[in-house]
Design a protein around this motif. Structure first.
Motif, PDB file in Angstrom:
ATOM      1  N   VAL A  53       0.854  -1.188   0.000  1.00  0.00           N
ATOM      2  CA  VAL A  53       0.000   0.000   0.000  1.00  0.00           C
ATOM      3  C   VAL A  53       0.885   1.230   0.000  1.00  0.00           C
ATOM      4  O   VAL A  53       1.968   1.232   0.597  1.00  0.00           O
ATOM      5  CB  VAL A  53      -0.971   0.036   1.202  1.00  0.00           C
ATOM      6  CG1 VAL A  53      -1.926  -1.131   1.160  1.00  0.00           C
ATOM      7  CG2 VAL A  53      -0.219   0.071   2.522  1.00  0.00           C
ATOM      8  N   GLU A  54       0.452   2.268  -0.677  1.00  0.00           N
ATOM      9  CA  GLU A  54       1.196   3.520  -0.743  1.00  0.00           C
ATOM     10  C   GLU A  54       0.428   4.576   0.034  1.00  0.00           C
ATOM     11  O   GLU A  54      -0.707   4.916  -0.310  1.00  0.00           O
ATOM     12  CB  GLU A  54       1.397   3.968  -2.190  1.00  0.00           C
ATOM     13  CG  GLU A  54       2.244   5.207  -2.326  1.00  0.00           C
ATOM     14  CD  GLU A  54       2.469   5.610  -3.772  1.00  0.00           C
ATOM     15  OE1 GLU A  54       3.152   6.618  -4.004  1.00  0.00           O
ATOM     16  OE2 GLU A  54       1.936   4.929  -4.673  1.00  0.00           O
ATOM     17  N   VAL A  55       1.050   5.071   1.097  1.00  0.00           N
ATOM     18  CA  VAL A  55       0.397   6.051   1.969  1.00  0.00           C
ATOM     19  C   VAL A  55       0.938   7.432   1.632  1.00  0.00           C
ATOM     20  O   VAL A  55       2.147   7.662   1.665  1.00  0.00           O
ATOM     21  CB  VAL A  55       0.675   5.729   3.454  1.00  0.00           C
ATOM     22  CG1 VAL A  55      -0.211   6.591   4.349  1.00  0.00           C
ATOM     23  CG2 VAL A  55       0.449   4.260   3.740  1.00  0.00           C
ATOM     24  N   TYR A  56       0.057   8.370   1.320  1.00  0.00           N
ATOM     25  CA  TYR A  56       0.475   9.719   0.936  1.00  0.00           C
ATOM     26  C   TYR A  56      -0.603  10.704   1.348  1.00  0.00           C
ATOM     27  O   TYR A  56      -1.684  10.319   1.789  1.00  0.00           O
ATOM     28  CB  TYR A  56       0.715   9.802  -0.576  1.00  0.00           C
ATOM     29  CG  TYR A  56      -0.480   9.399  -1.411  1.00  0.00           C
ATOM     30  CD1 TYR A  56      -1.402  10.351  -1.825  1.00  0.00           C
ATOM     31  CD2 TYR A  56      -0.698   8.067  -1.751  1.00  0.00           C
ATOM     32  CE1 TYR A  56      -2.510   9.995  -2.564  1.00  0.00           C
ATOM     33  CE2 TYR A  56      -1.806   7.697  -2.499  1.00  0.00           C
ATOM     34  CZ  TYR A  56      -2.703   8.655  -2.906  1.00  0.00           C
ATOM     35  OH  TYR A  56      -3.812   8.290  -3.637  1.00  0.00           O
ATOM     36  N   GLY A  57      -0.312  12.009   1.167  1.00  0.00           N
ATOM     37  CA  GLY A  57      -1.290  13.036   1.548  1.00  0.00           C
ATOM     38  C   GLY A  57      -1.631  12.927   3.023  1.00  0.00           C
ATOM     39  O   GLY A  57      -0.777  12.986   3.891  1.00  0.00           O
ATOM     40  N   GLU A  58      -2.908  12.756   3.329  1.00  0.00           N
ATOM     41  CA  GLU A  58      -3.373  12.485   4.683  1.00  0.00           C
ATOM     42  C   GLU A  58      -4.025  11.101   4.733  1.00  0.00           C
ATOM     43  O   GLU A  58      -4.927  10.848   5.542  1.00  0.00           O
ATOM     44  CB  GLU A  58      -4.388  13.554   5.117  1.00  0.00           C
ATOM     45  CG  GLU A  58      -3.821  14.952   5.235  1.00  0.00           C
ATOM     46  CD  GLU A  58      -2.943  15.116   6.467  1.00  0.00           C
ATOM     47  OE1 GLU A  58      -3.170  14.412   7.461  1.00  0.00           O
ATOM     48  OE2 GLU A  58      -2.020  15.950   6.420  1.00  0.00           O
ATOM     49  N   MET A  59      -3.541  10.194   3.886  1.00  0.00           N
ATOM     50  CA  MET A  59      -4.196   8.902   3.705  1.00  0.00           C
ATOM     51  C   MET A  59      -3.925   7.911   4.836  1.00  0.00           C
ATOM     52  O   MET A  59      -4.441   6.792   4.792  1.00  0.00           O
ATOM     53  CB  MET A  59      -3.775   8.279   2.371  1.00  0.00           C
ATOM     54  CG  MET A  59      -4.247   9.033   1.152  1.00  0.00           C
ATOM     55  SD  MET A  59      -6.052   9.054   1.037  1.00  0.00           S
ATOM     56  CE  MET A  59      -6.267   9.881  -0.548  1.00  0.00           C
ATOM     57  N   HIS A  60      -3.114   8.284   5.831  1.00  0.00           N
ATOM     58  CA  HIS A  60      -2.869   7.349   6.934  1.00  0.00           C
ATOM     59  C   HIS A  60      -4.177   6.972   7.640  1.00  0.00           C
ATOM     60  O   HIS A  60      -4.282   5.903   8.217  1.00  0.00           O
ATOM     61  CB  HIS A  60      -1.879   7.953   7.934  1.00  0.00           C
ATOM     62  CG  HIS A  60      -2.333   9.233   8.545  1.00  0.00           C
ATOM     63  ND1 HIS A  60      -2.105  10.472   7.961  1.00  0.00           N
ATOM     64  CD2 HIS A  60      -3.021   9.494   9.685  1.00  0.00           C
ATOM     65  CE1 HIS A  60      -2.608  11.420   8.731  1.00  0.00           C
ATOM     66  NE2 HIS A  60      -3.176  10.857   9.777  1.00  0.00           N
ATOM     67  N   ARG A  61      -5.160   7.866   7.585  1.00  0.00           N
ATOM     68  CA  ARG A  61      -6.460   7.552   8.183  1.00  0.00           C
ATOM     69  C   ARG A  61      -7.146   6.401   7.468  1.00  0.00           C
ATOM     70  O   ARG A  61      -7.984   5.712   8.047  1.00  0.00           O
ATOM     71  CB  ARG A  61      -7.377   8.778   8.117  1.00  0.00           C
ATOM     72  CG  ARG A  61      -6.860  10.022   8.805  1.00  0.00           C
ATOM     73  CD  ARG A  61      -7.833  11.168   8.574  1.00  0.00           C
ATOM     74  NE  ARG A  61      -7.413  12.392   9.236  1.00  0.00           N
ATOM     75  CZ  ARG A  61      -6.627  13.308   8.708  1.00  0.00           C
ATOM     76  NH1 ARG A  61      -6.144  13.124   7.489  1.00  0.00           N
ATOM     77  NH2 ARG A  61      -6.303  14.396   9.373  1.00  0.00           N
ATOM     78  N   GLY A  74      -6.519  -5.582  -2.183  1.00  0.00           N
ATOM     79  CA  GLY A  74      -6.856  -7.001  -2.198  1.00  0.00           C
ATOM     80  C   GLY A  74      -6.767  -7.700  -0.856  1.00  0.00           C
ATOM     81  O   GLY A  74      -6.965  -8.921  -0.769  1.00  0.00           O
ATOM     82  N   PHE A  75      -6.484  -6.948   0.228  1.00  0.00           N
ATOM     83  CA  PHE A  75      -6.408  -7.538   1.558  1.00  0.00           C
ATOM     84  C   PHE A  75      -7.759  -7.372   2.247  1.00  0.00           C
ATOM     85  O   PHE A  75      -8.080  -6.305   2.758  1.00  0.00           O
ATOM     86  CB  PHE A  75      -5.300  -6.874   2.367  1.00  0.00           C
ATOM     87  CG  PHE A  75      -3.932  -7.034   1.755  1.00  0.00           C
ATOM     88  CD1 PHE A  75      -3.224  -8.212   1.915  1.00  0.00           C
ATOM     89  CD2 PHE A  75      -3.367  -6.007   1.002  1.00  0.00           C
ATOM     90  CE1 PHE A  75      -1.963  -8.365   1.350  1.00  0.00           C
ATOM     91  CE2 PHE A  75      -2.114  -6.153   0.432  1.00  0.00           C
ATOM     92  CZ  PHE A  75      -1.413  -7.333   0.599  1.00  0.00           C
TER      93      PHE A  75
END
Length: 316
Positions: free
Chosen positions: A168-176, A186-187
């Motif tokens: 998974v690629e976490v960027y911006g504020e996507m940690h939420r 797919g998980f």
């Protein structure tokens, strides 16, 4: 290695040693092989000095220091690339997450077969107006939009199978929205565990209204990317085609009505004096632009270069 403990931080020098000692105590009690990865996200206090001293005493400590504050998502992304453990635990550095939760979170991944387990701070000690109510609204919207049934998307205490963090690629504020990103990758076996939420002991909260607004904007982004991120033509091309056809048919109808009135000898205004003609023409133009936006989007998706969104100052 059993565990990688990932701890992003910003100006948390007062809590770091206590958190480190607590984690080590849990690791030794359960005989885990482990590493602790601190990510200093541009702290301006003595956080890096504290981490350096911890590293001198404990070889299991690793650390990444950013040149400036790039955000929690970038910190997690950098750490995920470096993890070596079979299970990765993320937690906040402010002592609001209890390391005593780690063994059960680990077992849920290893024995119960979950891909990801998210903590749920069912009983919170935050301000009701400032954080609790916005958090409930935020989580409700995230559930409805993503289809992932979690009660607390933003809980920093989570456990992951190593395959999840590497894909998974976490960027911006996507940690939420890491659970949503994991689902999209797919998980599908995503669980939740009620965890203890401890009152903040040191420092001040980094939560602000801007983060709340950005969170909702990112929610819209992640919904769009999940639906059309790999096929933008399916959205923009479809909308553009429909609008162009509607505008074209409307223009044809206006012209046909003009010719019919001339044929029967009725009074008819010039087409250019008919406001509906300009509405139809504008619809055709917008439809063409949307179609081109979809086409350009397809080109961007297929030729997107890798982008580094943070700058590391040093590692230890």
């Amino acid at each position: 290695m059993n565990l990688s403990i990932v701890i992003p931080l910003l100006n948390e020098d007062e809590s770091l040693k206590e958190l480190h000692d607590w984690i080590v105590k849990v690791m030794q009690a359960n005989k885990y092989s482990y590493e602790i990865i601190f990510i200093d996200d541009g702290s301006t206090d003595a956080s890096w000095d504290v981490i350096t001293k911890l590293k001198e005493k404990n070889p299991n400590v690793r650390a990444i220091r950013f040149l400036k504050n790039f955000g929690k998502s970038q910190a997690l992304h950098a750490a995920f690339k470096e993890t070596k453990g079979d299970v990765i635990i993320t937690m906040d550095a402010d002592l609001q997450d209890s390391p005593d939760e780690i063994p059960e979170l680990y077992e849920m991944i290893v024995k119960d077969g979950f891909d990801l387990v998210s903590g749920w701070k069912k009983k919170r000690y935050d301000s009701v107006i400032r954080k609790n109510l916005p958090s409930k609204l935020f989580n409700w919207a995230a559930r409805k939009t993503s289809g992932v049934e979690l009660n607390d998307f933003n809980c920093g205490l989570k456990s992951y199978h190593k395959d999840v963090v590497k894909n998974v690629e976490v960027y911006g504020e996507m940690h939420r929205y890491i659970p949503v990103l994991a689902k999209n990758a797919g998980f599908s076996k995503i669980g939740e565990k009620v965890v203890i939420h401890q009152a903040r002991k040191y420092g001040v909260s980094k939560f602000g209204m801007d983060r709340f607004i950005n969170g909702f904007l990112d929610l819209i982004s992640i919904w769009f990317l999940a639906k059309f991120g790999k096929r933008p033509m399916h959205l923009f091309g479809l909308m553009g085609t429909i609008m162009f056809i509607v505008g074209f048919l409307a223009t044809g109808l206006i012209g046909a009505m003009k010719l019919y009135k001339l044929f029967i000898g009725a009074k008819a205004i010039l087409i250019t004096e008919n406001p509906w003609f300009y509405i139809a023409l504008t619809t055709m133009v917008i439809g063409t632009q949307l179609f081109l936006a979809g086409f350009i989007g397809e080109l961007v998706v297929r030729n997107k270069p890798h982008e580094t969104r943070y700058k590391i100052k040093e590692t230890i």
